[in-house]
Design a protein around this motif. Structure first.
Motif, mmCIF file in Angstrom:
data_model
loop_
_atom_site.group_PDB
_atom_site.id
_atom_site.type_symbol
_atom_site.label_atom_id
_atom_site.label_comp_id
_atom_site.label_asym_id
_atom_site.label_seq_id
_atom_site.Cartn_x
_atom_site.Cartn_y
_atom_site.Cartn_z
ATOM 1 N N ASP A 61 0.813 -1.221 0.000
ATOM 2 C CA ASP A 61 0.000 0.000 0.000
ATOM 3 C C ASP A 61 0.846 1.271 0.000
ATOM 4 O O ASP A 61 0.359 2.352 -0.341
ATOM 5 C CB ASP A 61 -0.937 0.021 1.222
ATOM 6 N N ASP A 62 2.107 1.151 0.397
ATOM 7 C CA ASP A 62 2.989 2.313 0.473
ATOM 8 C C ASP A 62 3.858 2.479 -0.777
ATOM 9 O O ASP A 62 4.721 3.352 -0.823
ATOM 10 C CB ASP A 62 3.897 2.211 1.704
ATOM 11 N N ILE A 63 3.640 1.623 -1.755
ATOM 12 C CA ILE A 63 4.443 1.688 -2.985
ATOM 13 C C ILE A 63 3.666 2.418 -4.071
ATOM 14 O O ILE A 63 2.495 2.110 -4.327
ATOM 15 C CB ILE A 63 4.827 0.273 -3.459
ATOM 16 N N MET A 64 4.281 3.388 -4.698
ATOM 17 C CA MET A 64 3.659 4.120 -5.798
ATOM 18 C C MET A 64 4.654 4.228 -6.948
ATOM 19 O O MET A 64 5.829 3.866 -6.809
ATOM 20 C CB MET A 64 3.206 5.508 -5.346
ATOM 21 N N VAL A 77 3.660 9.680 -9.220
ATOM 22 C CA VAL A 77 2.377 9.586 -9.918
ATOM 23 C C VAL A 77 1.515 8.557 -9.199
ATOM 24 O O VAL A 77 1.930 7.408 -9.018
ATOM 25 C CB VAL A 77 2.567 9.172 -11.398
ATOM 26 N N SER A 78 0.324 8.956 -8.784
ATOM 27 C CA SER A 78 -0.554 8.057 -8.034
ATOM 28 C C SER A 78 -1.395 7.203 -8.977
ATOM 29 O O SER A 78 -1.521 7.497 -10.166
ATOM 30 C CB SER A 78 -1.484 8.863 -7.115
ATOM 31 N N LYS A 79 -1.976 6.154 -8.414
ATOM 32 C CA LYS A 79 -2.838 5.272 -9.199
ATOM 33 C C LYS A 79 -4.053 6.025 -9.716
ATOM 34 O O LYS A 79 -4.484 5.820 -10.859
ATOM 35 C CB LYS A 79 -3.283 4.082 -8.349
ATOM 36 N N ASP A 80 -4.629 6.911 -8.904
ATOM 37 C CA ASP A 80 -5.801 7.683 -9.338
ATOM 38 C C ASP A 80 -5.452 8.580 -10.527
ATOM 39 O O ASP A 80 -6.254 8.736 -11.453
ATOM 40 C CB ASP A 80 -6.328 8.535 -8.184
ATOM 41 N N GLU A 81 -4.263 9.173 -10.507
ATOM 42 C CA GLU A 81 -3.845 10.031 -11.618
ATOM 43 C C GLU A 81 -3.677 9.226 -12.901
ATOM 44 O O GLU A 81 -4.040 9.683 -13.988
ATOM 45 C CB GLU A 81 -2.541 10.750 -11.262
#
Length: 309
Positions: A61-64, A77-81
């Protein structure tokens, strides 16, 4: 078991459409693969995701994702972006144009797929599209979305089906000038061309993929079987040393003298499910040891009673 479809949707040519499924046309699953194991315990190696500086394991959960700008500087860059810019898959391969196959540079080809009717309906429309492409003598170009990215796909008839080849975009293909500009402009004489042409004619043949054997893969199968059977390892032959011929004309003449018809490679035995079929069964079929001899020791390199993966 048949592989799962990579994509399902519709194939459309103007107002004619039909449900289709896309399957990979190639597979590496039958090749021998290895796991990494601990030499001391025989246990399989497990990889953890750790922070490069602290060395501590990081939770999923802390990996982006991050784009590297320079050393130790990333644009996060986030998953939502990423989801916001993801292309909406229309689940349709829309045929945009027809082009001569010769116009498609082989460097643009990525991988082949089989495109087949999905379900019992739509076979008539599928046949109409397939035969239209065949009669035109061209390749149909369309687009489809796989894993959020849009790909170009080239469709052409293959027997009673359609083969689709994913194509690269121009920015993915390197300019040959970067590599070919330094090649010397050498004048090739007619005598050299004539000799080379004779050599080619002697070795002329029809391409039959089935007569070529993956010799390294076969050697891997033999290696695994030998170690599991506890027999001594048989060394494989070394590569032939190259001849030290300096003069090109002499090399061509020697090639022609020692030529004759090119020997046909031996056809390997047909293997329905690939090279792994040649591996010994899990239980093994070892020769029973004579009563007067002690049990055969386990071959070096095999951890008895443990499995690597």
């Amino acid at each position: 078991m048949a592989p799962r479809a990579n994509w399902k949707g519709f194939l459309r040519l103007s107002l004619v459409s039909c449900p289709v499924a896309l399957f990979p046309a190639t597979s590496d699953s039958e090749k021998i693969s290895f796991n990494q194991i601990n030499r001391n315990t025989g246990h399989r190696i497990k990889y953890l995701k750790v922070d490069a500086d602290t060395g501590e394991e990081v939770a999923a959960d802390d990996i982006m994702k991050g784009f590297k700008v320079d050393t130790d500087t990333y644009v996060e860059v986030s998953k939502d972006e990423l989801d916001n810019i993801a292309l909406d898959s229309t689940r349709t391969i829309e045929i945009d144009e027809f082009v001569p196959k010769a116009d498609i540079d082989p460097r643009y080809a990525i991988r082949p797929y089989y495109l087949v009717p999905d379900g019992k309906i739509g076979h008539d429309a599928y046949a109409v599209i397939r035969e239209t492409i065949r009669d035109m003598g061209k390749v149909a170009i369309g687009r489809l979305v796989l894993t959020n990215r849009e790909h170009i796909i080239a469709l052409e008839p293959l027997k009673n089906g359609l083969m689709g080849t994913l194509l690269r975009y121009p920015y993915e293909v390197r300019d040959e000038a970067e590599y070919f500009d330094d090649i010397q402009d050498v004048k090739v004489t007619k005598d050299m061309l004539d000799l080379a042409r004779h050599i080619v004619e002697q070795k002329a043949a029809e391409f039959e993929p089935g007569k070529f054997e993956d010799r390294y893969e076969s050697a891997l199968v033999d290696l695994v079987n030998q170690k599991r059977s506890g027999v001594a390892l048989k060394p494989h032959g070394k590569a032939r040393p190259g001849t030290n011929v300096v003069d090109l004309m002499t090399a061509l003449q020697q090639s022609l003298k020692g030529g004759g018809a090119a020997p046909k490679p031996k056809k390997p035995p047909k293997r329905v499910a690939g090279q792994k079929e040649m591996l010994l069964p899990i239980t093994g079929k070892k020769e029973p040891a004579p009563a007067k001899k002690a049990a055969r020791p386990v071959a070096k390199g095999v951890t008895k009673g443990r499995r690597a993966g």
